[in-house]
Design a protein around this motif. Structure first.
Motif, PDB file in Angstrom:
ATOM      1  N   GLY A  84       1.522   2.101   4.158  1.00  0.00           N
ATOM      2  CA  GLY A  84       1.645   1.997   5.605  1.00  0.00           C
ATOM      3  C   GLY A  84       0.804   0.922   6.240  1.00  0.00           C
ATOM      4  O   GLY A  84       0.760   0.800   7.460  1.00  0.00           O
ATOM      5  N   GLU A  85       0.122   0.114   5.427  1.00  0.00           N
ATOM      6  CA  GLU A  85      -0.793  -0.890   5.975  1.00  0.00           C
ATOM      7  C   GLU A  85      -0.255  -2.291   5.724  1.00  0.00           C
ATOM      8  O   GLU A  85       0.378  -2.553   4.705  1.00  0.00           O
ATOM      9  CB  GLU A  85      -2.166  -0.735   5.316  1.00  0.00           C
ATOM     10  CG  GLU A  85      -3.331  -1.329   6.112  1.00  0.00           C
ATOM     11  CD  GLU A  85      -3.559  -2.809   5.872  1.00  0.00           C
ATOM     12  OE1 GLU A  85      -2.975  -3.347   4.919  1.00  0.00           O
ATOM     13  OE2 GLU A  85      -4.311  -3.421   6.653  1.00  0.00           O
ATOM     14  N   GLY A  86      -0.506  -3.188   6.668  1.00  0.00           N
ATOM     15  CA  GLY A  86      -0.202  -4.590   6.449  1.00  0.00           C
ATOM     16  C   GLY A  86       1.153  -4.998   6.985  1.00  0.00           C
ATOM     17  O   GLY A  86       1.908  -4.228   7.565  1.00  0.00           O
ATOM     18  N   MET A  87       1.476  -6.303   6.771  1.00  0.00           N
ATOM     19  CA  MET A  87       2.729  -6.875   7.243  1.00  0.00           C
ATOM     20  C   MET A  87       3.880  -6.356   6.390  1.00  0.00           C
ATOM     21  O   MET A  87       3.808  -6.360   5.174  1.00  0.00           O
ATOM     22  CB  MET A  87       2.666  -8.403   7.161  1.00  0.00           C
ATOM     23  CG  MET A  87       1.403  -9.022   7.768  1.00  0.00           C
ATOM     24  SD  MET A  87       1.230  -8.709   9.534  1.00  0.00           S
ATOM     25  CE  MET A  87       2.518  -9.757  10.178  1.00  0.00           C
ATOM     26  N   PHE A  88       4.965  -5.888   7.045  1.00  0.00           N
ATOM     27  CA  PHE A  88       6.115  -5.318   6.348  1.00  0.00           C
ATOM     28  C   PHE A  88       5.641  -4.213   5.399  1.00  0.00           C
ATOM     29  O   PHE A  88       5.792  -4.303   4.181  1.00  0.00           O
ATOM     30  CB  PHE A  88       6.892  -6.392   5.598  1.00  0.00           C
ATOM     31  CG  PHE A  88       7.818  -7.186   6.489  1.00  0.00           C
ATOM     32  CD1 PHE A  88       9.140  -6.819   6.609  1.00  0.00           C
ATOM     33  CD2 PHE A  88       7.345  -8.263   7.219  1.00  0.00           C
ATOM     34  CE1 PHE A  88       9.990  -7.530   7.434  1.00  0.00           C
ATOM     35  CE2 PHE A  88       8.188  -8.974   8.051  1.00  0.00           C
ATOM     36  CZ  PHE A  88       9.521  -8.611   8.160  1.00  0.00           C
ATOM     37  N   ALA A  89       5.080  -3.176   5.995  1.00  0.00           N
ATOM     38  CA  ALA A  89       4.465  -2.108   5.208  1.00  0.00           C
ATOM     39  C   ALA A  89       5.452  -1.410   4.284  1.00  0.00           C
ATOM     40  O   ALA A  89       5.042  -0.783   3.301  1.00  0.00           O
ATOM     41  CB  ALA A  89       3.819  -1.091   6.148  1.00  0.00           C
ATOM     42  N   PHE A  90       6.751  -1.499   4.576  1.00  0.00           N
ATOM     43  CA  PHE A  90       7.742  -0.861   3.700  1.00  0.00           C
ATOM     44  C   PHE A  90       7.955  -1.632   2.404  1.00  0.00           C
ATOM     45  O   PHE A  90       8.523  -1.107   1.449  1.00  0.00           O
ATOM     46  CB  PHE A  90       9.095  -0.745   4.429  1.00  0.00           C
ATOM     47  CG  PHE A  90       9.715  -2.082   4.753  1.00  0.00           C
ATOM     48  CD1 PHE A  90      10.494  -2.751   3.820  1.00  0.00           C
ATOM     49  CD2 PHE A  90       9.510  -2.669   6.000  1.00  0.00           C
ATOM     50  CE1 PHE A  90      11.062  -3.973   4.111  1.00  0.00           C
ATOM     51  CE2 PHE A  90      10.075  -3.897   6.294  1.00  0.00           C
ATOM     52  CZ  PHE A  90      10.851  -4.553   5.349  1.00  0.00           C
ATOM     53  N   ALA A  91       7.522  -2.885   2.369  1.00  0.00           N
ATOM     54  CA  ALA A  91       7.792  -3.747   1.216  1.00  0.00           C
ATOM     55  C   ALA A  91       6.939  -3.328   0.022  1.00  0.00           C
ATOM     56  O   ALA A  91       5.871  -2.726   0.176  1.00  0.00           O
ATOM     57  CB  ALA A  91       7.505  -5.200   1.574  1.00  0.00           C
ATOM     58  N   PRO A  92       7.404  -3.663  -1.184  1.00  0.00           N
ATOM     59  CA  PRO A  92       6.619  -3.321  -2.375  1.00  0.00           C
ATOM     60  C   PRO A  92       5.330  -4.134  -2.457  1.00  0.00           C
ATOM     61  O   PRO A  92       5.179  -5.161  -1.783  1.00  0.00           O
ATOM     62  CB  PRO A  92       7.564  -3.673  -3.532  1.00  0.00           C
ATOM     63  CG  PRO A  92       8.531  -4.656  -2.967  1.00  0.00           C
ATOM     64  CD  PRO A  92       8.679  -4.316  -1.518  1.00  0.00           C
ATOM     65  N   VAL A  93       4.407  -3.670  -3.279  1.00  0.00           N
ATOM     66  CA  VAL A  93       3.134  -4.348  -3.487  1.00  0.00           C
ATOM     67  C   VAL A  93       3.267  -5.282  -4.684  1.00  0.00           C
ATOM     68  O   VAL A  93       3.684  -4.874  -5.767  1.00  0.00           O
ATOM     69  CB  VAL A  93       2.007  -3.324  -3.734  1.00  0.00           C
ATOM     70  CG1 VAL A  93       0.687  -4.021  -4.014  1.00  0.00           C
ATOM     71  CG2 VAL A  93       1.884  -2.387  -2.540  1.00  0.00           C
TER      72      VAL A  93
END
Length: 626
Positions: A84-93
């Motif tokens: 839930g943190e950062g830019m485009f939080a839905f995107a994979p790490v």
């Protein structure tokens, strides 16, 4: 900044080229005597270095290289998985995809401030060096992020210099300016660690309702070809090297002729059409891209209806990828699909189907096989490398075929110098991105692109340019603080000497639960109902200058008739528009697309044919000056 390691022979190999072996030597292979061979310097022929690295890669590592996907960027530049943190939080790490899927290519969307972006990039490259077996450096890619625009495909510029959209460069038509812009964007990209540009768009805007027209260079193939070539040269130079950003030119073989202008990102449009039998016209800008040695090519989503032996989408289409691109044009660079052809995207209770048009009934695994058999190298917006591994293990795909694509992808990394030094200097990134000279050049280009369509005469004198500081101004959709620098801003039309209004080309959302689809500028191009009535009421009440942002060709005959002056912009600030209106800058633009006179004329056009609407309001190439 991580400093490179110096070997005994004096050559420089970046830490990202190191493997995880205990003796800390660069990536290597075992010779006949079981001893490690170490490259003496980075000038070793690239083919030999690729051969060596390919021998060391496992099937899983090779498969991972065939995928590029978006990634999250934490707001502090860290690469940890913070849900839930950062830019485009839905995107994979990215770090998770690197260790679990062996991926080495990622794209970024919205980004944090430049210092955080550069820090994140270095952290990710350091992770690749320290935590992956072979330490293969990452390639970071981006859609355009230097346009003054809210277009869904133009990433918000933030700290980057802001220029007009590609359509604006087509309005200017200056190859040297095009190359200058690309060179500036190149410097900003490199400073941030972005080494692949998911652009330019070589598509032609022959269907006026298509939502992606603002990213094109208009509807004329020769003009587009000229600018595409200059664009690629500015990003890549004469050849790909450590000072280059690799261009992925799109969308082969031309995504412009969409039926009724609907976009094949979505299931309501699966094929593009050629009623004018004009398929070859759309190839002309791509031929210029090949001459400029574009590093990569991206096909589009749609089906080239009835143009090949089977009606399947471009990336699944062997006639297009192998027959046309590889065999006819002898193209041996990277070919990467557009994003999301294999797996469905689940967005809450909404499913966005994979863009597997023409092969919807195939399994994910068989879609992957068909794409690779067509001749494509890489899958955009996907991370399903396990399908490739299974296809090889099941004997449906040879590892030699995978090696062909991995070789192309490795070559690009070597040519970009990523194995020598993948890191950026954070202080240099802060100093380079958005520096004053870049910002001023972008602002000047915004002004040059503005196109004067109409300039009425009053007592033998044209209305424009207006006289700065002498008029009472009624404004709409303009920042009052900015406008106050040009005249006295008043609250009501009847108090003003003249009105200045900024408009956007109309669009009407498609009825769908897919929020992304609703954001595309689909539909009719004319103002309707109360919105149109309120604009015309103002124009009939007080002399009015209208500026309209053209991301698609607006249908505005009544507005044109009643406005005293009419301008078109292609991504411009209020200050840029007002500078032109008040004569502090001259409008230099010429329309790169025609403006139709009615929606009936639009509906009667042929999707694949340029400038063919009946009796257009303004023809292609129209533009006044003073």
């Amino acid at each position: 900044m991580i400093k490179p390691v110096k070997l005994l022979y004096g050559s420089v190999i970046a830490l990202a080229a190191l493997s995880s072996c205990s003796d800390n030597t660069p990536y290597r292979d075992l010779n006949k005597n079981g001893k490690r061979d170490v490259y003496e310097d980075s000038r070793e022929p690239i083919d030999k270095r690729i051969d060596d690295l390919l021998k060391q890669m496992t099937l899983e590592e090779k498969a991972g290289m065939l995928f590029i996907n978006g990634t999250r960027i934490n707001s502090d530049g860290s690469i940890d998985d913070k849900p839930g943190e950062g830019m485009f939080a839905f995107a994979p790490v990215a770090s998770k995809l690197m260790t679990e899927k062996y991926m080495t290519h990622f794209n970024v969307w919205a980004v944090p401030p430049k210092k955080v972006l550069a820090t994140w990039y270095n952290n990710l490259q350091k992770f690749a060096e320290e935590k992956t077996r072979l330490g293969i450096p990452l390639t970071i890619a981006s859609d355009p992020r230097n346009a003054f625009s809210n277009n869904i495909f133009s990433m918000t510029a933030n700290d980057f210099s802001q220029w007009p959209e590609p359509l604006g460069f087509a309005a200017i038509g200056d190859e040297k300016l095009m190359e200058q812009h690309a060179d500036v964007a190149r410097q900003e990209y490199i400073a941030a660690g972005i080494r692949e540009a998911l652009h330019p768009m070589a598509d032609l805007a022959t269907e006026p309702r298509w939502p992606r027209i603002s990213g094109t260079f208009g509807e004329d193939a020769r003009l587009s070809a000229k600018l595409v070539k200059a664009y690629i040269k500015g990003f890549q130079g004469d050849k790909l090297d450590s000072n280059s950003v690799a261009c992925m030119t799109k969308h082969f073989s031309g995504g412009g002729p969409q039926k009724e202008g609907l976009d094949p990102h979505f299931e309501f449009q699966k094929g593009q059409v050629y009623p004018g039998k004009n398929f070859s016209y759309h190839l002309i800008p791509f031929e210029a891209a090949f001459e400029a040695h574009t590093a990569a090519i991206m096909p589009y989503y749609g089906i080239p209806t009835d143009q090949t032996s089977e009606n399947v989408a471009f990336s699944f289409n062997k006639d297009i990828i192998t027959g046309l691109l590889r065999d006819k044009y002898k193209y041996d660079g990277v070919v990467c699909t557009d994003w999301g052809l294999i797996t469905d995207a689940k967005m809450g209770d909404v499913v966005w189907p994979a863009r597997a048009w023409g092969v919807e009934n195939l399994s994910e695994e068989d879609r992957v096989l068909k794409v690779l058999n067509a001749g494509v190298d890489q899958f955009g917006g996907e991370d399903c490398a396990h399908h490739v591994v299974k296809l090889v293990k099941d004997g449906k795909l040879t590892e030699e075929r995978i090696d062909q694509s991995v070789r192309r992808l490795l070559r690009q990394k070597f040519e970009l110098g990523l194995f020598e030094n993948p890191y950026v200097n954070v202080d240099e990134a802060v100093a380079t991105i958005g520096k004053d000279e870049f910002m001023k050049a972008g602002e000047a280009a915004q002004r040059r692109a503005i196109t004067l369509l109409k300039n009425d005469k009053v007592k033998d004198k044209t209305v424009l340019p207006l006289e700065s500081g002498k008029l009472k101004l009624y404004i709409k959709n303009i920042n009052a603080t900015v406008a106050a620098q040009y005249g006295e801003v008043v609250a009501k039309p009847e108090q003003a000497d003249i009105a200045i209004v900024r408009l956007n080309t109309p669009w009407y959302p498609v009825e769908t639960k897919n929020f992304f689809a609703r954001g595309f500028h689909h539909g009719d191009l004319d103002f309707k109902g109360t919105q149109k009535d309120s604009i015309l009421m103002l124009l009939k009440t007080i002399p009015t200058i209208v500026d309209i942002y053209i991301d698609r060709p607006a249908v505005i005959p009544e507005i044109n008739e009643n406005a005293k002056g009419l301008l078109a912009d292609f991504g411009a600030s209020d200050a840029a528009v007002l500078d032109v209106i008040f004569g502090k800058a001259k409008p230099e633009g010429k329309l790169p697309i025609e403006l139709p006179s009615s929606m009936e004329a639009v509906r009667n056009q042929q999707e694949d044919v340029p400038y063919d609407s009946k009796e257009p309001l303004y023809k292609f190439g129209h533009g006044l000056s003073y």
